[in-house]
Design an enzyme around this catalytic site. Structure first.
Site, PDB file in Angstrom:
ATOM      1  N   ARG A   7      37.923  18.976  69.513  1.00  0.00           N
ATOM      2  CA  ARG A   7      38.026  18.853  70.976  1.00  0.00           C
ATOM      3  C   ARG A   7      38.906  17.661  71.294  1.00  0.00           C
ATOM      4  O   ARG A   7      39.026  16.745  70.489  1.00  0.00           O
ATOM      5  CB  ARG A   7      36.644  18.523  71.591  1.00  0.00           C
ATOM      6  CG  ARG A   7      35.654  19.600  71.654  1.00  0.00           C
ATOM      7  CD  ARG A   7      34.419  19.108  72.433  1.00  0.00           C
ATOM      8  NE  ARG A   7      33.741  17.985  71.773  1.00  0.00           N
ATOM      9  CZ  ARG A   7      32.931  18.107  70.749  1.00  0.00           C
ATOM     10  NH1 ARG A   7      32.663  19.286  70.248  1.00  0.00           N
ATOM     11  NH2 ARG A   7      32.353  17.044  70.221  1.00  0.00           N
ATOM     12  N   GLU A  67      33.138   7.996  79.167  1.00  0.00           N
ATOM     13  CA  GLU A  67      31.835   8.669  79.050  1.00  0.00           C
ATOM     14  C   GLU A  67      30.878   7.912  78.109  1.00  0.00           C
ATOM     15  O   GLU A  67      29.676   8.160  78.107  1.00  0.00           O
ATOM     16  CB  GLU A  67      32.009  10.103  78.528  1.00  0.00           C
ATOM     17  CG  GLU A  67      32.573  11.090  79.550  1.00  0.00           C
ATOM     18  CD  GLU A  67      34.069  10.922  79.790  1.00  0.00           C
ATOM     19  OE1 GLU A  67      34.793  10.571  78.839  1.00  0.00           O
ATOM     20  OE2 GLU A  67      34.510  11.104  80.946  1.00  0.00           O
ATOM     21  N   ARG A 118      25.798   6.134  76.615  1.00  0.00           N
ATOM     22  CA  ARG A 118      25.029   5.849  75.393  1.00  0.00           C
ATOM     23  C   ARG A 118      23.969   4.777  75.677  1.00  0.00           C
ATOM     24  O   ARG A 118      24.065   4.046  76.663  1.00  0.00           O
ATOM     25  CB  ARG A 118      25.973   5.365  74.300  1.00  0.00           C
ATOM     26  CG  ARG A 118      26.899   6.471  73.887  1.00  0.00           C
ATOM     27  CD  ARG A 118      27.682   6.110  72.661  1.00  0.00           C
ATOM     28  NE  ARG A 118      28.489   7.257  72.297  1.00  0.00           N
ATOM     29  CZ  ARG A 118      28.934   7.522  71.089  1.00  0.00           C
ATOM     30  NH1 ARG A 118      28.671   6.708  70.095  1.00  0.00           N
ATOM     31  NH2 ARG A 118      29.660   8.590  70.857  1.00  0.00           N
ATOM     32  N   GLY A 131      28.549   7.443  63.851  1.00  0.00           N
ATOM     33  CA  GLY A 131      27.086   7.613  63.870  1.00  0.00           C
ATOM     34  C   GLY A 131      26.624   8.471  62.710  1.00  0.00           C
ATOM     35  O   GLY A 131      25.651   8.143  62.024  1.00  0.00           O
ATOM     36  N   HIS A 136      29.681   1.837  63.245  1.00  0.00           N
ATOM     37  CA  HIS A 136      30.749   1.291  64.102  1.00  0.00           C
ATOM     38  C   HIS A 136      31.449   0.122  63.401  1.00  0.00           C
ATOM     39  O   HIS A 136      32.663  -0.037  63.526  1.00  0.00           O
ATOM     40  CB  HIS A 136      30.180   0.849  65.451  1.00  0.00           C
ATOM     41  CG  HIS A 136      29.662   1.994  66.275  1.00  0.00           C
ATOM     42  ND1 HIS A 136      30.353   3.173  66.435  1.00  0.00           N
ATOM     43  CD2 HIS A 136      28.515   2.149  66.997  1.00  0.00           C
ATOM     44  CE1 HIS A 136      29.658   4.002  67.199  1.00  0.00           C
ATOM     45  NE2 HIS A 136      28.533   3.401  67.552  1.00  0.00           N
ATOM     46  N   ASP A 145      36.113   9.638  65.330  1.00  0.00           N
ATOM     47  CA  ASP A 145      34.777  10.203  65.553  1.00  0.00           C
ATOM     48  C   ASP A 145      33.961  10.224  64.261  1.00  0.00           C
ATOM     49  O   ASP A 145      34.523  10.342  63.174  1.00  0.00           O
ATOM     50  CB  ASP A 145      34.946  11.632  66.098  1.00  0.00           C
ATOM     51  CG  ASP A 145      33.680  12.144  66.755  1.00  0.00           C
ATOM     52  OD1 ASP A 145      32.723  11.360  66.933  1.00  0.00           O
ATOM     53  OD2 ASP A 145      33.637  13.342  67.083  1.00  0.00           O
ATOM     54  N   LEU A 179      55.025  -2.436  65.310  1.00  0.00           N
ATOM     55  CA  LEU A 179      54.116  -1.369  65.738  1.00  0.00           C
ATOM     56  C   LEU A 179      53.436  -1.721  67.071  1.00  0.00           C
ATOM     57  O   LEU A 179      52.983  -2.845  67.262  1.00  0.00           O
ATOM     58  CB  LEU A 179      53.034  -1.186  64.654  1.00  0.00           C
ATOM     59  CG  LEU A 179      51.895  -0.227  64.975  1.00  0.00           C
ATOM     60  CD1 LEU A 179      52.383   1.220  64.991  1.00  0.00           C
ATOM     61  CD2 LEU A 179      50.760  -0.373  63.957  1.00  0.00           C
TER      62      LEU A 179
HETATM   63  C1  FPP Z   1      32.678   7.693  67.420  1.00  0.00           C
HETATM   64  O1  FPP Z   1      31.600   7.699  66.582  1.00  0.00           O
HETATM   65  C2  FPP Z   1      33.210   6.360  67.644  1.00  0.00           C
HETATM   66  C3  FPP Z   1      33.207   5.658  68.823  1.00  0.00           C
HETATM   67  C4  FPP Z   1      32.166   5.674  69.859  1.00  0.00           C
HETATM   68  C5  FPP Z   1      34.315   4.809  69.145  1.00  0.00           C
HETATM   69  C6  FPP Z   1      35.084   4.259  67.997  1.00  0.00           C
HETATM   70  C7  FPP Z   1      34.621   2.925  67.670  1.00  0.00           C
HETATM   71  C8  FPP Z   1      35.003   2.239  66.580  1.00  0.00           C
HETATM   72  C9  FPP Z   1      36.006   2.725  65.591  1.00  0.00           C
HETATM   73  C10 FPP Z   1      34.417   0.921  66.328  1.00  0.00           C
HETATM   74  C11 FPP Z   1      35.252  -0.129  66.883  1.00  0.00           C
HETATM   75  C12 FPP Z   1      35.139  -0.061  68.346  1.00  0.00           C
HETATM   76  C13 FPP Z   1      35.387  -1.051  69.142  1.00  0.00           C
HETATM   77  C14 FPP Z   1      35.169  -0.844  70.609  1.00  0.00           C
HETATM   78  C15 FPP Z   1      35.851  -2.335  68.586  1.00  0.00           C
HETATM   79  P1  FPP Z   1      30.260   8.319  67.156  1.00  0.00           P
HETATM   80  O2  FPP Z   1      29.333   7.201  67.449  1.00  0.00           O
HETATM   81  O3  FPP Z   1      30.556   9.221  68.298  1.00  0.00           O
HETATM   82  O4  FPP Z   1      29.801   9.141  65.910  1.00  0.00           O
HETATM   83  P2  FPP Z   1      28.832  10.401  65.920  1.00  0.00           P
HETATM   84  O5  FPP Z   1      29.521  11.479  66.698  1.00  0.00           O
HETATM   85  O6  FPP Z   1      28.716  10.717  64.465  1.00  0.00           O
HETATM   86  O7  FPP Z   1      27.534   9.969  66.523  1.00  0.00           O
END
Ligand code: FPP
Length: 245
Positions: free
Chosen positions: A197, A70, A74, A26, A40, A23, A134
């Site tokens: 969470r 969910e 987005r 963003g 990302h 997490d 792994l």
């Molecule tokens: C959470 O950050 C991250 C995700 C939505 C998924 C995890 C994705 C990656 C590690 C990138 C690689 C993914 C793929 C499918 C190859 P957020 O966007 O919720 O962050 P925020 O809460 O700060 O907005």
């Protein structure tokens, strides 16, 4: 507060299965004035580093929450960015992972995924299915509630057909209907970005997992962060409901 630990102490006895809610991509990007997709991209690099760290530390299973059921809520452009990243990594990484003895498994519903992505993940699973290193489990379009409902429905169907007796349904039989069949439950579940969470992730499987919440955003999660989380895991007293010895 998580304290650092030496690599040798971690390597001595790693958890068998580590699951991670990655997490904060963003927020990582926003803090730098960058578009979310940049977060990302860096998050995907951090996932790559986490795979490497787990291989080197002797972890047997690593589950990564890449896209939740969910996450379709987005903006379309962000979903497309995530799917493009996934495509890119599937094409770029699978050969190397295969050579490294990594086995890939994908959990979650394939129904809303683009057909070419389904083809790639099926090929990745099939190419690596004999590997014994792994096991990397990618949770993609995954949600625990949906998974549990699916398991209940499949048992109910068998009961209606008379192939399963309702009184024979136990935890083992139920767990075998989940997408994680054959994968041991996670010992350690890490979530980054300070959120505390489970967000519909491995709700059945994480019943006894040690939960470690890390303040760093996922792109900043390093091998050292992994070692610190493992050290925290070792400091916990796991009793599975039993009293203190
Ligand atoms: C959470 O950050 C991250 C995700 C939505 C998924 C995890 C994705 C990656 C590690 C990138 C690689 C993914 C793929 C499918 C190859 P957020 O966007 O919720 O962050 P925020 O809460 O700060 O907005």
């Amino acid at each position: 507060m998580i304290e650092p630990v030496s690599t040798s102490a971690v390597a001595a006895k790693p958890p068998v299965h580590i699951a991670i809610i990655m997490d904060g991509n963003g927020r990582w990007a926003k803090a730098r004035g960058l578009p979310r997709v940049a977060g990302h991209q860096r998050g995907a690099e951090a996932a790559r580093a986490a795979v490497r760290a787990c291989r080197e530390l002797g972890v047997r299973y690593l589950t990564l929450y890449a896209f939740s059921s969910e996450n379709w809520k987005r903006p379309v452009a962000e979903v497309e960015d995530l799917m493009s990243l996934l495509r890119y990594y599937l094409r770029r990484e699978v050969g190397e992972l295969e050579a490294q003895g990594v086995r890939l498994r994908f959990i979650g519903s394939r129904e809303r995924l683009a057909p070419d992505i389904v083809t790639e993940i099926e090929a990745a699973e099939s190419r690596t299915r004999h590997n014994e290193g792994l096991v990397v489990v990618v949770a993609l379009n995954y949600g625990s509630h949906e998974e549990i409902v699916h398991a209940a429905r499949s048992l109910a169907r068998d009961a209606a057909h008379g192939t399963v007796r309702p009184d024979d349904i136990d935890e083992t039989m139920f767990a075998a209907r989940l997408s994680t069949d054959g994968i041991p439950n996670p010992d350690l579940l890490i979530r980054t970005s300070g959120e505390q969470r489970l967000s519909n992730f491995l709700l059945w499987q994480a019943a006894y997992a040690e939960l470690v919440f890390v303040n760093a955003n996922w792109p900043d999660f390093t091998r050292e962060s992994m070692e610190s989380a493992i050290a925290e895991f070792h400091r916990r007293d796991r009793r599975y409901g039993a009293s203190r010895g």
